[in-house]
Design a protein around this motif. Structure first.
Motif, PDB file in Angstrom:
ATOM      1  N   MET A 143     -12.289  -5.895 -13.666  1.00 34.68           N
ATOM      2  CA  MET A 143     -11.371  -5.742 -12.563  1.00 34.68           C
ATOM      3  C   MET A 143     -11.201  -4.254 -12.261  1.00 34.68           C
ATOM      4  O   MET A 143     -10.877  -3.468 -13.132  1.00 34.68           O
ATOM      5  N   VAL A 144     -11.391  -3.850 -11.036  1.00 33.63           N
ATOM      6  CA  VAL A 144     -11.230  -2.467 -10.609  1.00 33.63           C
ATOM      7  C   VAL A 144      -9.756  -2.142 -10.521  1.00 33.63           C
ATOM      8  O   VAL A 144      -8.967  -2.926 -10.029  1.00 33.63           O
ATOM      9  N   GLN A 201      -3.182  -6.445 -11.988  1.00 29.60           N
ATOM     10  CA  GLN A 201      -2.159  -6.442 -10.941  1.00 29.60           C
ATOM     11  C   GLN A 201      -0.882  -7.027 -11.541  1.00 29.60           C
ATOM     12  O   GLN A 201      -0.598  -8.213 -11.423  1.00 29.60           O
ATOM     13  N   THR A 202      -0.109  -6.178 -12.167  1.00 28.29           N
ATOM     14  CA  THR A 202       1.055  -6.603 -12.921  1.00 28.29           C
ATOM     15  C   THR A 202       2.190  -7.104 -12.041  1.00 28.29           C
ATOM     16  O   THR A 202       3.093  -7.767 -12.530  1.00 28.29           O
ATOM     17  N   HIS A 203       2.164  -6.822 -10.750  1.00 29.91           N
ATOM     18  CA  HIS A 203       3.246  -7.201  -9.862  1.00 29.91           C
ATOM     19  C   HIS A 203       2.854  -8.340  -8.910  1.00 29.91           C
ATOM     20  O   HIS A 203       3.475  -8.529  -7.874  1.00 29.91           O
ATOM     21  N   ARG A 204       1.825  -9.083  -9.255  1.00 29.58           N
ATOM     22  CA  ARG A 204       1.377 -10.199  -8.407  1.00 29.58           C
ATOM     23  C   ARG A 204       1.635 -11.518  -9.127  1.00 29.58           C
ATOM     24  O   ARG A 204       1.433 -11.632 -10.325  1.00 29.58           O
ATOM     25  N   ALA A 237       1.247  -5.254  -5.274  1.00 30.46           N
ATOM     26  CA  ALA A 237       0.653  -5.984  -6.396  1.00 30.46           C
ATOM     27  C   ALA A 237       0.128  -5.035  -7.469  1.00 30.46           C
ATOM     28  O   ALA A 237       0.134  -5.361  -8.650  1.00 30.46           O
ATOM     29  N   ASN A 238      -0.323  -3.857  -7.044  1.00 27.36           N
ATOM     30  CA  ASN A 238      -0.836  -2.862  -7.989  1.00 27.36           C
ATOM     31  C   ASN A 238       0.254  -1.936  -8.518  1.00 27.36           C
ATOM     32  O   ASN A 238      -0.027  -0.972  -9.215  1.00 27.36           O
ATOM     33  N   GLY A 239       1.510  -2.207  -8.175  1.00 30.50           N
ATOM     34  CA  GLY A 239       2.620  -1.426  -8.706  1.00 30.50           C
ATOM     35  C   GLY A 239       2.874  -0.104  -7.999  1.00 30.50           C
ATOM     36  O   GLY A 239       3.611   0.734  -8.508  1.00 30.50           O
ATOM     37  N   VAL A 240       2.285   0.084  -6.828  1.00 33.02           N
ATOM     38  CA  VAL A 240       2.502   1.322  -6.068  1.00 33.02           C
ATOM     39  C   VAL A 240       3.829   1.194  -5.325  1.00 33.02           C
ATOM     40  O   VAL A 240       4.006   0.295  -4.518  1.00 33.02           O
ATOM     41  N   LYS A 241       4.767   2.089  -5.619  1.00 38.43           N
ATOM     42  CA  LYS A 241       6.083   2.037  -4.988  1.00 38.43           C
ATOM     43  C   LYS A 241       6.256   3.117  -3.924  1.00 38.43           C
ATOM     44  O   LYS A 241       6.895   2.907  -2.911  1.00 38.43           O
ATOM     45  N   LEU A 242       5.709   4.283  -4.151  1.00 35.91           N
ATOM     46  CA  LEU A 242       5.826   5.410  -3.229  1.00 35.91           C
ATOM     47  C   LEU A 242       4.577   5.461  -2.356  1.00 35.91           C
ATOM     48  O   LEU A 242       3.461   5.578  -2.860  1.00 35.91           O
TER      49      LEU A 242
END
Length: 134
Positions: A1-2, A6-9, A45-50
Protein backbone atom coordinates in the motif's frame (compact mmCIF):
# COMPACT_ATOMS: atom_id res chain seq x y z
CA UNK A 1 0.00 0.00 0.00
CA UNK A 2 1.43 3.39 -1.01
CA UNK A 3 1.51 6.05 1.71
CA UNK A 4 0.81 3.64 4.58
CA UNK A 5 -2.42 2.53 6.19
CA UNK A 6 -5.48 4.72 5.97
CA UNK A 7 -6.09 4.92 9.70
CA UNK A 8 -9.02 7.34 9.38
CA UNK A 9 -11.12 5.35 6.89
CA UNK A 10 -13.99 3.02 7.74
CA UNK A 11 -13.36 -0.63 6.84
CA UNK A 12 -16.48 -0.86 4.68
CA UNK A 13 -19.41 1.16 3.41
CA UNK A 14 -19.57 4.43 1.54
CA UNK A 15 -19.60 5.10 -2.19
CA UNK A 16 -15.98 4.23 -2.99
CA UNK A 17 -14.69 1.18 -4.84
CA UNK A 18 -12.02 -0.34 -2.58
CA UNK A 19 -10.95 -2.72 -5.36
CA UNK A 20 -9.50 0.20 -7.37
CA UNK A 21 -6.71 1.89 -5.38
CA UNK A 22 -5.41 5.24 -6.66
CA UNK A 23 -2.07 6.83 -5.92
CA UNK A 24 -1.85 10.63 -5.65
CA UNK A 25 0.50 13.26 -4.28
CA UNK A 26 -0.21 16.08 -1.84
CA UNK A 27 2.62 18.54 -1.13
CA UNK A 28 5.11 16.05 -2.53
CA UNK A 29 3.99 13.13 -0.35
CA UNK A 30 2.53 10.05 -2.06
CA UNK A 31 -0.78 8.93 -0.57
CA UNK A 32 -3.47 6.35 -1.37
CA UNK A 33 -7.15 6.75 -2.17
CA UNK A 34 -9.83 4.78 -3.97
CA UNK A 35 -12.02 5.23 -7.01
CA UNK A 36 -14.97 7.38 -5.99
CA UNK A 37 -12.97 9.44 -3.49
CA UNK A 38 -12.72 13.19 -3.66
CA UNK A 39 -9.35 14.72 -2.88
CA UNK A 40 -10.76 15.82 0.49
CA UNK A 41 -12.05 12.37 1.48
CA UNK A 42 -8.75 10.75 0.52
CA UNK A 43 -6.79 13.34 2.53
CA UNK A 44 -9.01 12.79 5.58
CA UNK A 45 -8.63 9.00 5.22
CA UNK A 46 -4.84 9.45 5.24
CA UNK A 47 -4.98 11.56 8.41
CA UNK A 48 -4.16 14.89 6.74
CA UNK A 49 -5.78 17.65 8.82
CA UNK A 50 -4.00 20.81 7.63
CA UNK A 51 -4.58 21.54 3.92
CA UNK A 52 -3.82 25.24 3.60
CA UNK A 53 -3.51 28.63 5.25
CA UNK A 54 -5.68 31.73 5.13
CA UNK A 55 -4.67 34.37 2.62
CA UNK A 56 -4.11 37.38 4.84
CA UNK A 57 -3.03 36.10 8.26
CA UNK A 58 -1.91 32.56 7.33
CA UNK A 59 -4.10 30.93 9.94
CA UNK A 60 -4.30 27.12 9.56
CA UNK A 61 -7.16 25.76 7.45
CA UNK A 62 -8.54 22.23 7.35
CA UNK A 63 -11.46 20.47 5.70
CA UNK A 64 -14.72 21.74 7.20
CA UNK A 65 -17.51 20.35 4.99
CA UNK A 66 -18.10 17.54 2.51
CA UNK A 67 -19.58 19.49 -0.39
CA UNK A 68 -19.29 22.46 -2.69
CA UNK A 69 -19.88 24.89 0.19
CA UNK A 70 -16.33 24.23 1.51
CA UNK A 71 -14.72 27.55 2.52
CA UNK A 72 -11.30 26.33 3.69
CA UNK A 73 -9.85 23.44 1.70
CA UNK A 74 -8.62 25.36 -1.35
CA UNK A 75 -5.75 23.59 -3.10
CA UNK A 76 -3.74 23.86 -6.28
CA UNK A 77 -4.11 21.00 -8.77
CA UNK A 78 -1.50 19.98 -11.32
CA UNK A 79 1.56 22.09 -12.13
CA UNK A 80 3.14 24.05 -14.93
CA UNK A 81 0.89 25.34 -17.71
CA UNK A 82 -2.01 23.19 -16.47
CA UNK A 83 -1.84 24.56 -12.91
CA UNK A 84 -5.29 25.18 -11.42
CA UNK A 85 -5.32 27.27 -8.20
CA UNK A 86 -8.16 27.71 -5.69
CA UNK A 87 -9.85 24.38 -6.35
CA UNK A 88 -12.09 23.05 -3.59
CA UNK A 89 -10.69 19.72 -2.40
CA UNK A 90 -14.24 18.52 -1.71
CA UNK A 91 -15.23 18.81 -5.38
CA UNK A 92 -12.01 17.54 -7.00
CA UNK A 93 -12.45 13.91 -8.06
CA UNK A 94 -9.46 11.74 -7.21
CA UNK A 95 -7.67 10.05 -10.09
CA UNK A 96 -4.46 8.05 -10.36
CA UNK A 97 -1.45 10.37 -10.50
CA UNK A 98 -3.25 13.51 -9.28
CA UNK A 99 -0.83 16.16 -8.00
CA UNK A 100 -2.19 18.63 -5.46
CA UNK A 101 -0.49 21.28 -3.36
CA UNK A 102 -1.51 23.46 -0.45
CA UNK A 103 -1.69 27.22 -0.91
CA UNK A 104 -0.67 30.40 0.94
CA UNK A 105 2.45 29.00 2.61
CA UNK A 106 6.18 29.38 2.34
CA UNK A 107 8.40 27.39 2.49
CA UNK A 108 6.07 24.58 3.58
CA UNK A 109 2.58 24.12 4.99
CA UNK A 110 3.69 22.91 8.40
CA UNK A 111 6.47 25.51 8.79
CA UNK A 112 4.98 28.60 7.16
CA UNK A 113 7.10 31.71 7.69
CA UNK A 114 4.12 34.08 7.78
CA UNK A 115 2.30 32.01 10.40
CA UNK A 116 4.09 34.32 12.84
CA UNK A 117 1.03 36.53 12.24
CA UNK A 118 -0.82 34.21 14.62
CA UNK A 119 0.98 35.95 17.49
CA UNK A 120 -1.19 39.00 16.75
CA UNK A 121 -4.44 37.01 16.52
CA UNK A 122 -5.89 38.49 19.74
CA UNK A 123 -5.63 41.95 18.16
CA UNK A 124 -6.77 40.97 14.65
CA UNK A 125 -10.02 39.11 15.26
CA UNK A 126 -12.06 38.10 12.22
CA UNK A 127 -13.49 41.19 10.55
CA UNK A 128 -11.71 43.66 12.85
CA UNK A 129 -10.97 46.06 9.98
CA UNK A 130 -14.66 46.32 9.08
CA UNK A 131 -15.65 47.07 12.67
CA UNK A 132 -12.80 49.52 13.18
CA UNK A 133 -13.72 51.87 10.35
CA UNK A 134 -17.53 51.87 10.74
Amino acid sequence: MVGGAQTHRLADGGLIDRSVPLSFRFDGKTLLGFQGDTLASALVANGVKLVGRSFKYHRPRGILTAGSEEPNALVELRSGARREPNTKATTAELYDGLEAASQNRWPSLRHDFLSVNQLFAPIFVAGFYYKTFM
